[in-house]
Design an enzyme around this catalytic site. Structure first.
Site, short mmCIF file in Angstrom:
data_model
loop_
_atom_site.label_atom_id
_atom_site.label_comp_id
_atom_site.label_asym_id
_atom_site.label_seq_id
_atom_site.Cartn_x
_atom_site.Cartn_y
_atom_site.Cartn_z
N LYS A 1 0.81 -1.22 0.00
CA LYS A 1 0.00 0.00 0.00
C LYS A 1 0.85 1.27 0.00
O LYS A 1 0.44 2.28 -0.55
CB LYS A 1 -1.01 0.00 1.14
CG LYS A 1 -0.40 0.02 2.52
CD LYS A 1 -1.53 -0.05 3.55
CE LYS A 1 -1.02 0.07 4.97
NZ LYS A 1 0.20 -0.69 5.28
N ARG B 1 -5.24 3.37 11.80
CA ARG B 1 -4.97 1.96 12.09
C ARG B 1 -5.96 1.36 13.07
O ARG B 1 -5.99 0.15 13.25
CB ARG B 1 -3.58 1.81 12.67
CG ARG B 1 -2.58 1.80 11.56
CD ARG B 1 -1.34 1.07 11.89
NE ARG B 1 -0.55 1.06 10.66
CZ ARG B 1 0.74 0.93 10.61
NH1 ARG B 1 1.41 0.74 11.72
NH2 ARG B 1 1.37 0.94 9.47
N ARG C 1 11.81 -8.47 1.48
CA ARG C 1 12.16 -7.09 1.10
C ARG C 1 13.60 -6.75 1.47
O ARG C 1 14.07 -7.07 2.54
CB ARG C 1 11.22 -6.10 1.80
CG ARG C 1 9.80 -6.17 1.31
CD ARG C 1 9.04 -4.88 1.57
NE ARG C 1 8.63 -4.77 2.96
CZ ARG C 1 7.44 -4.30 3.36
NH1 ARG C 1 6.56 -3.91 2.46
NH2 ARG C 1 7.15 -4.21 4.63
N ARG D 1 15.24 -4.35 6.50
CA ARG D 1 14.83 -3.47 7.60
C ARG D 1 14.49 -4.34 8.82
O ARG D 1 13.92 -5.41 8.67
CB ARG D 1 13.59 -2.67 7.19
CG ARG D 1 13.91 -1.27 6.76
CD ARG D 1 12.71 -0.50 6.29
NE ARG D 1 11.43 -0.94 6.84
CZ ARG D 1 10.24 -0.55 6.35
NH1 ARG D 1 10.19 0.24 5.31
NH2 ARG D 1 9.13 -0.96 6.89
N ARG E 1 3.71 -7.90 13.51
CA ARG E 1 3.03 -6.75 12.90
C ARG E 1 1.69 -7.19 12.29
O ARG E 1 0.71 -6.47 12.35
CB ARG E 1 3.90 -6.14 11.80
CG ARG E 1 5.08 -5.34 12.35
CD ARG E 1 6.05 -4.98 11.25
NE ARG E 1 5.53 -3.97 10.33
CZ ARG E 1 6.09 -3.69 9.15
NH1 ARG E 1 7.13 -4.37 8.73
NH2 ARG E 1 5.58 -2.76 8.38
#
Ligand SMILES: [Zn+2]
Length: 213
Positions: A13, A84, A123, A156, A167
Site C-alpha cells: 500500500k 490503524r 524485502r 529493515r 506486525r
C-alpha cells in the site's frame, strides 16, 4: 481527491500511495515516515517501532495533526498507514469534518497472512541509494548488491520474520475492524493485493478516473 490506503503490512500500500500521489499531484501523508522521523528524537517511540508494536493512538493522531497543519491538504491527500484503529478513524473523521473535507475512497488492498509474511521477509533495501528489491519478486542481479550503485542490500529490522508476524497479528486485531467501519460509510473499495504492483495500480487508477469524470 482524498484517499486512505488500508491493508496489511506487505500489501504494497505504501508503493501504491506514492504512485497515486505522483500521478494526481496530491500530498503524501505516511505515518510510517512520521514515526521513523519521530523515533530519532524519541526513545519511547523508537523502542515501539523497532519491536513492531502498535504506537498509542494519541501519539499517532498528534503526529498526523502536526503534519496536516504543515501541508496544504486542500490540494488533496493520500494517507498511508493511517488510520490503524477505530479510534484513529473516528478522530480523523472529526479532524476532516472540522476542515470541511471528505474522504473519496478507502482503498483496501487485501492480502492473506502468509503471502504478507513472504512479501515482508523478502524485502531488501540499498543502504546507499534506497532502491527497493525483493529476494523472490524483484531480485537484484548480484545477490545482496544494488544494481544501481553496487552497495549492500539490507533487510529493515521490522521486516525480520518474527517482527513481521507480530506486525500482522497486530494488524488483524487492530486494523481489520476498520474494514467494517468504512464499509458502513460506503467508502470501501476492495483491491486484490496478490496481483502485481502494476495491476493493482491500474485498478486504483481506473477507479479514480471514473470518479472524476
Ligand atoms: Zn543502491
Amino acid at each position: 481527491m482524498n484517499y486512505v490506503l488500508l491493508g496489511p503490512p506487505g500489501s504494497g500500500k505504501g508503493t501504491q500511495a506514492k504512485k497515486i500521489v505522483e500521478k494526481f499531484d496530491l500530498v503524501y501523508l505516511s505515518t510510517g515516515d512520521m514515526l521513523r522521523e519521530a523515533k530519532k528524537s524519541n526513545e519511547y517511540i523508537n523502542k515501539l517501532v523497532s519491536t513492531g508494536q502498535l504506537i498509542p493512538d494519541e501519539a499517532v493522531v498528534g503526529l498526523v495533526k502536526k503534519h496536516l497543519k504543515k501541508n496544504d491538504i486542500k490540494k488533496g491527500f493520500v494517507f498511508d498507514g493511517f488510520p490503524r484503529t477505530i479510534w484513529q478513524a473516528e478522530n480523523l473523521d472529526l479532524l476532516l469534518e472540522f476542515e470541511n473535507i471528505k474522504i473519496d475512497s478507502v482503498f483496501f488492498i487485501d492480502l492473506c497472512f502468509e503471502k504478507a509474511v513472504k512479501r515482508m521477509i523478502g524485502r531488501r533495501i540499498c543502504v546507499m541509494c534506497g532502491t527497493n528489491y525483493h529476494t523472490v519478486e524483484l531480485p537484484s542481479k548480484k545477490s545482496g548488491k544494488c544494481d544501481l550503485c553496487y552497495n549492500e542490500l539490507i533487510q529493515r529490522s521490522d521486516d525480520k520474520e518474527d517482527i513481521a508476524r507480530n506486525r500482522l497479528v497486530v494488524y488483524e486485531s487492530q486494523t481489520k475492524p476498520l474494514i467494517e467501519y468504512y464499509k458502513k460509510s460506503n467508502l470501501l473499495t476492495y483491491i486484490d493485493g496478490s496481483r502485481s504492483e502494476e495491476e493493482v495500480f491500474e485498478l486504483i487508477d481506473i477507479w479514480i478516473k471514473n470518479k472524476k469524470s
